[in-house]
Design a protein around this motif. Structure first.
Motif, PDB file in Angstrom:
ATOM      1  N   GLU A 297       0.912  -0.927   0.223  1.00 20.32           N
ATOM      2  CA  GLU A 297      -0.017  -0.089   0.139  1.00 20.32           C
ATOM      3  C   GLU A 297       0.982   1.499  -0.037  1.00 20.32           C
ATOM      4  N   ASN A 298       1.893   1.568   0.991  1.00 18.93           N
ATOM      5  CA  ASN A 298       2.563   2.241   0.913  1.00 18.93           C
ATOM      6  C   ASN A 298       4.169   2.447  -0.028  1.00 18.93           C
ATOM      7  N   ASN A 299       4.374   2.019  -0.782  1.00 20.18           N
ATOM      8  CA  ASN A 299       5.126   1.012  -1.948  1.00 20.18           C
ATOM      9  C   ASN A 299       4.930   1.359  -3.557  1.00 20.18           C
ATOM     10  N   VAL A 300       4.050   0.705  -3.542  1.00 20.28           N
ATOM     11  CA  VAL A 300       3.572   0.472  -4.575  1.00 20.28           C
ATOM     12  C   VAL A 300       2.663   0.905  -5.630  1.00 20.28           C
ATOM     13  N   ARG A 301       3.292   2.209  -6.168  1.00 22.85           N
ATOM     14  CA  ARG A 301       2.039   3.127  -6.848  1.00 22.85           C
ATOM     15  C   ARG A 301       1.271   2.398  -7.206  1.00 22.85           C
ATOM     16  N   ASN A 302       0.876   1.697  -8.233  1.00 26.29           N
ATOM     17  CA  ASN A 302       0.375   1.521  -9.228  1.00 26.29           C
ATOM     18  C   ASN A 302      -1.422   1.399  -7.687  1.00 26.29           C
ATOM     19  N   LEU A 303      -1.123   0.329  -7.012  1.00 25.19           N
ATOM     20  CA  LEU A 303      -2.027  -0.316  -5.863  1.00 25.19           C
ATOM     21  C   LEU A 303      -2.676   0.819  -5.752  1.00 25.19           C
ATOM     22  N   SER A 304      -2.030   2.585  -5.519  1.00 26.27           N
ATOM     23  CA  SER A 304      -2.682   3.524  -5.036  1.00 26.27           C
ATOM     24  C   SER A 304      -3.991   4.161  -5.796  1.00 26.27           C
ATOM     25  N   ARG A 305      -3.919   3.354  -7.270  1.00 27.85           N
ATOM     26  CA  ARG A 305      -4.949   3.871  -8.383  1.00 27.85           C
ATOM     27  C   ARG A 305      -5.932   2.693  -8.300  1.00 27.85           C
ATOM     28  N   THR A 306      -6.041   1.710  -7.928  1.00 22.98           N
ATOM     29  CA  THR A 306      -6.597   0.896  -7.719  1.00 22.98           C
ATOM     30  C   THR A 306      -7.753   0.560  -6.939  1.00 22.98           C
ATOM     31  N   GLN A 307      -8.476  -0.868  -7.359  1.00 19.05           N
ATOM     32  CA  GLN A 307      -9.748  -1.037  -6.122  1.00 19.05           C
ATOM     33  C   GLN A 307      -9.264  -2.590  -5.724  1.00 19.05           C
ATOM     34  N   ASN A 308      -8.489  -1.998  -4.427  1.00 19.93           N
ATOM     35  CA  ASN A 308      -8.264  -2.989  -4.372  1.00 19.93           C
ATOM     36  C   ASN A 308      -9.118  -4.353  -2.085  1.00 19.93           C
ATOM     37  N   ASP A 309      -9.041  -5.018  -2.760  1.00 21.57           N
ATOM     38  CA  ASP A 309      -9.267  -7.200  -1.575  1.00 21.57           C
ATOM     39  C   ASP A 309      -8.463  -7.198  -1.591  1.00 21.57           C
ATOM     40  N   TYR A 310      -7.942  -7.461  -0.380  1.00 21.48           N
ATOM     41  CA  TYR A 310      -6.509  -7.779   0.715  1.00 21.48           C
ATOM     42  C   TYR A 310      -7.528  -9.133   1.439  1.00 21.48           C
ATOM     43  N   GLN A 311      -7.024 -10.649   0.579  1.00 23.37           N
ATOM     44  CA  GLN A 311      -7.091 -11.698   1.613  1.00 23.37           C
ATOM     45  C   GLN A 311      -6.180 -12.319   2.026  1.00 23.37           C
ATOM     46  N   TYR A 312      -5.903 -13.299   3.380  1.00 24.64           N
ATOM     47  CA  TYR A 312      -4.652 -13.758   3.605  1.00 24.64           C
ATOM     48  C   TYR A 312      -5.298 -14.838   4.227  1.00 24.64           C
ATOM     49  N   VAL A 313      -3.894 -15.954   3.512  1.00 24.59           N
ATOM     50  CA  VAL A 313      -3.998 -17.168   3.583  1.00 24.59           C
ATOM     51  C   VAL A 313      -2.901 -17.488   4.369  1.00 24.59           C
ATOM     52  N   THR A 314      -3.097 -17.365   5.685  1.00 21.01           N
ATOM     53  CA  THR A 314      -1.729 -17.960   6.471  1.00 21.01           C
ATOM     54  C   THR A 314      -1.914 -19.604   7.344  1.00 21.01           C
ATOM     55  N   ARG A 315      -1.009 -19.958   7.972  1.00 20.71           N
ATOM     56  CA  ARG A 315      -0.697 -21.016   7.673  1.00 20.71           C
ATOM     57  C   ARG A 315       0.622 -21.427   9.037  1.00 20.71           C
ATOM     58  N   SER A 316       0.690 -22.438   9.625  1.00 21.18           N
ATOM     59  CA  SER A 316       1.168 -21.828  11.027  1.00 21.18           C
ATOM     60  C   SER A 316       1.898 -24.114  10.721  1.00 21.18           C
ATOM     61  N   TYR A 317       2.855 -24.319  10.272  1.00 23.52           N
ATOM     62  CA  TYR A 317       3.229 -25.849   9.940  1.00 23.52           C
ATOM     63  C   TYR A 317       3.491 -27.097  11.221  1.00 23.52           C
ATOM     64  N   SER A 318       3.575 -27.885  11.334  1.00 26.84           N
ATOM     65  CA  SER A 318       3.850 -28.622  12.617  1.00 26.84           C
ATOM     66  C   SER A 318       5.549 -28.838  13.045  1.00 26.84           C
ATOM     67  N   ASP A 319       6.255 -28.370  11.341  1.00 32.07           N
ATOM     68  CA  ASP A 319       7.769 -29.096  12.163  1.00 32.07           C
ATOM     69  C   ASP A 319       8.275 -27.599  11.973  1.00 32.07           C
ATOM     70  N   THR A 320       9.240 -27.892  12.685  1.00 30.46           N
ATOM     71  CA  THR A 320       9.662 -26.479  12.771  1.00 30.46           C
ATOM     72  C   THR A 320      11.054 -25.983  12.139  1.00 30.46           C
ATOM     73  N   GLY A 321      11.324 -24.665  11.502  1.00 30.16           N
ATOM     74  CA  GLY A 321      12.892 -24.252  10.834  1.00 30.16           C
ATOM     75  C   GLY A 321      12.013 -23.203  10.307  1.00 30.16           C
ATOM     76  N   SER A 322      13.314 -22.487   9.357  1.00 35.37           N
ATOM     77  CA  SER A 322      12.761 -21.092   9.246  1.00 35.37           C
ATOM     78  C   SER A 322      12.023 -21.505   7.480  1.00 35.37           C
ATOM     79  N   PHE A 323      12.617 -22.797   7.390  1.00 33.29           N
ATOM     80  CA  PHE A 323      11.713 -23.419   5.507  1.00 33.29           C
ATOM     81  C   PHE A 323      10.041 -22.699   6.180  1.00 33.29           C
ATOM     82  N   TYR A 324       9.731 -23.007   7.210  1.00 35.19           N
ATOM     83  CA  TYR A 324       8.679 -22.551   7.022  1.00 35.19           C
ATOM     84  C   TYR A 324       7.639 -21.732   7.601  1.00 35.19           C
TER      85      TYR A 324
END
Length: 593
Positions: A218-245
């Protein structure tokens, strides 16, 4: 690729003199015929963009300073594609999908992703790279797709590993305070709240990581300040550990992304290819032109099949006379499925007009009328090689081969009809048939008044015939012909004519010679001659020097283009022109209006 579309846009620009004439439904039907070609172009376009972005991403990652280097075996994946969608009103739309993600071949290398418990986008080398690349591409290579006012869906994927939080992670609300916000977490639809009380679980942590990416966009991509945006969030917590996740990725869909490009390309195809639309408007009036158009698509008898697109030929030709050539609409008469009587009534209308507009200089009559006759339908050649135009209704009760007296054809409800379209007429039958038709000779003679009274004061007579005379239909199938195989006198063939009467003072253009077939250009819904003649006029009528073009200029251009296209389609066709009487020596220099 942006340059490509810019060049295309220049090519697609309409002439200042053009404007749509046809009904919107007709344009929609034609537009659908081009959709596959346009879609193929767009698919190739976005594939080229994807390759360009992938190369740019690799170059940018290689040039990163050591402190921001991604792990040696990590890489950025960019995916773009066309996606079919539906607008709110239920109509289809074509969307553009841009997806950028980070991948790793090995699990080690914690510096590639968020450190444990951290959520700011710039805390991860890989997420920082993804965000900066998104900005670079959306503002550059994809700038023309992210047009102002477009509806854009932004889906942000954010994850955590399996380490449960043992303490509250401080959050000062820099991305906002959230209460019962929708989120997909581990494939479940949830509501989540996060505020300055801090982050206490992995679901909140993944959500705030997604919000940090949104804040960057929102603050850095100029084009997205001119469009009508709908944000969606898909999140996950893996059972394994490590930065790969611990990673994020971005998927952006621009809805109806190519509407302007599709409209432009469709309009260009209609402008360039389809003669039915965007007919140029003449800036001057052709006051002394009078036009008779006969378009016989349907015939009364079954042995004369319909002539595909003949009605459309006649209608569009009339529009060109009115719009492109500037002939007053009242001076153009169109006859559909006309009988012999109706055609001669049309000829009488022309001759009356030619006399009405003539002026007198003493005993001398000064002609002013330029007469045009256009015929599309079926043609016929008799045993002596004379060419005829076949009117709509014919009497066949005395023609044996057509189910008349002494016929052995199959009976249908008491009426004798031929059993096939491939009909060969004997000399007698051909003579009886021809008497009910209109020969080219008699047509031209009637317009000049030969044999009836003094010559009508016609300044110029132009006859255009888009018909086959060799007994074939527009699709090449056999129909009806004079059976010259039974001609006993071989000298009779030498009498075959390839011209109209010398005294007719006419310029005659035929779609094909008497012994050749005139085909249809099915994709354009016209006969070949009609299409290429109109296409040439369409191209010329928008130019300032239109009136300087001669009959020869147009004839040679139509001949060259028609020959090539018909040969490419396996329907090789060669137009034929006859010039007789006083035009025989100077027709090349006559201007088209």
């Amino acid at each position: 690729m942006k340059k490509t579309l810019l060049i295309a846009a220049l090519l697609f620009t309409f002439s200042l003199f053009t404007s749509p004439l046809s009904a919107q439904s007709g344009e929609q039907q034609l537009n659908s015929e081009y959709q596959s070609a346009i879609r193929e172009f767009l698919m190739q376009d976005i594939a080229n963009r994807q390759r360009t972005m992938q190369r740019r991403a690799e170059q940018i990652l290689i040039s990163l300073p050591n402190s921001e280097k991604l792990y040696d075996e990590t890489y950025i994946t960019i995916r773009t594609q066309l996606v079919d969608g539906t607008r709110e009103d239920g109509s289809p739309e074509l969307n553009y999908l841009f997806d950028i993600s980070y991948n790793c071949k090995h699990f080690e290398g914690y510096t590639d992703d968020y450190p444990l418990g951290v959520f700011a986008w710039d805390s991860s080398n890989s997420v920082r790279a993804i965000c900066n690349l998104t900005k670079t591409f959306v503002e550059g290579i994809l700038d023309d797709i992210f047009r102002p006012g477009k509806s854009v869906s932004v889906k942000i994927f954010a994850t955590t590993d399996g380490v449960e939080l043992s303490r509250t992670i401080p959050y000062d609300g820099q991305y906002g305070n959230f209460r019962y916000m929708p989120v997909t977490f581990n494939d479940e639809k949830l509501r989540i709240s996060v505020d300055t009380a801090g982050i206490t679980n992995n679901c909140q942590l993944a959500y705030i990581r997604a919000q940090s990416v949104r804040s960057f966009l929102e603050n850095n991509v100029r084009n997205l300040s001119r469009t009508q945006n709908d944000y969606q969030y898909v999140t996950r917590s893996y059972s394994d550990t490590g930065s790969f996740y611990r990673r994020s990725s971005i998927e952006i869909t621009v809805h109806d992304a190519f509407r302007e490009a599709i409209d432009l390309m469709t309009a260009d195809k209609i402008q360039d290819d389809y003669v039915d639309f965007n007919i140029p408007q003449s800036l001057s009036t052709y006051e002394n032109a009078y036009v008779l158009i006969v378009a016989n698509e349907e015939y009364a008898h079954s042995f004369l099949p319909e002539v595909p697109f003949a009605a459309n030929d006649g209608d569009i030709v009339s529009r060109y006379f009115v719009r492109a050539l500037g002939v007053p609409e009242r001076q153009v008469k169109v006859l559909h499925n006309a009988s012999r009587v109706a055609i001669y009534e049309g000829i009488q209308w022309l001759t009356d007009l030619s006399q009405a507009v003539a002026t007198h200089n003493g005993d001398q009559v000064v002609p002013h009328a330029n007469i045009f006759v256009y015929f599309v339908g079926h043609g016929f050649v008799d045993f002596d090689g004379n060419a005829y135009l076949i009117p709509n209704n014919l009497r066949v009760d005395n023609i044996k081969a057509l189910g008349g007296k002494r016929s052995c054809g199959k009976k249908k409800q008491g009426v004798q009809e031929p059993t096939a379209y491939d009909i060969a007429l004997s000399r007698k039958d051909a003579t009886l048939f021809a008497k009910q038709c209109i020969s080219l000779d008699s047509l031209c003679a009637a317009l000049k008044g030969k044999g009836k009274r003094e010559t009508y004061p016609v300044n110029r007579l132009t006859v255009i015939v888009d018909a086959s005379f060799d007994g074939h239909q527009r699709n090449g199938a056999s129909m009806l012909r004079a059976d010259r195989k039974v001609v006993a006198d071989p000298k009779a063939k030498k009498k075959t004519k390839r011209r109209v009467n010398k005294s007719s003072d006419a310029i005659v253009l035929l779609a094909a010679d008497y012994d050749k077939t005139a085909y249809s250009f099915d994709a354009q819904h016209h006969g070949f001659l009609t299409y290429f003649l109109l296409k040439e006029i369409k191209g010329l009528a928008s130019t300032s020097d239109f009136d300087s073009y001669t009959y020869q200029d147009i004839y040679e251009a139509v001949e060259r283009k028609l020959n090539k296209e018909s040969a490419l389609q396996g329907k090789w066709q060669v137009i034929k022109g006859f010039v007789d009487g006083r035009y025989a020596t100077d027709w090349q220099h006559l201007h088209i209006r």
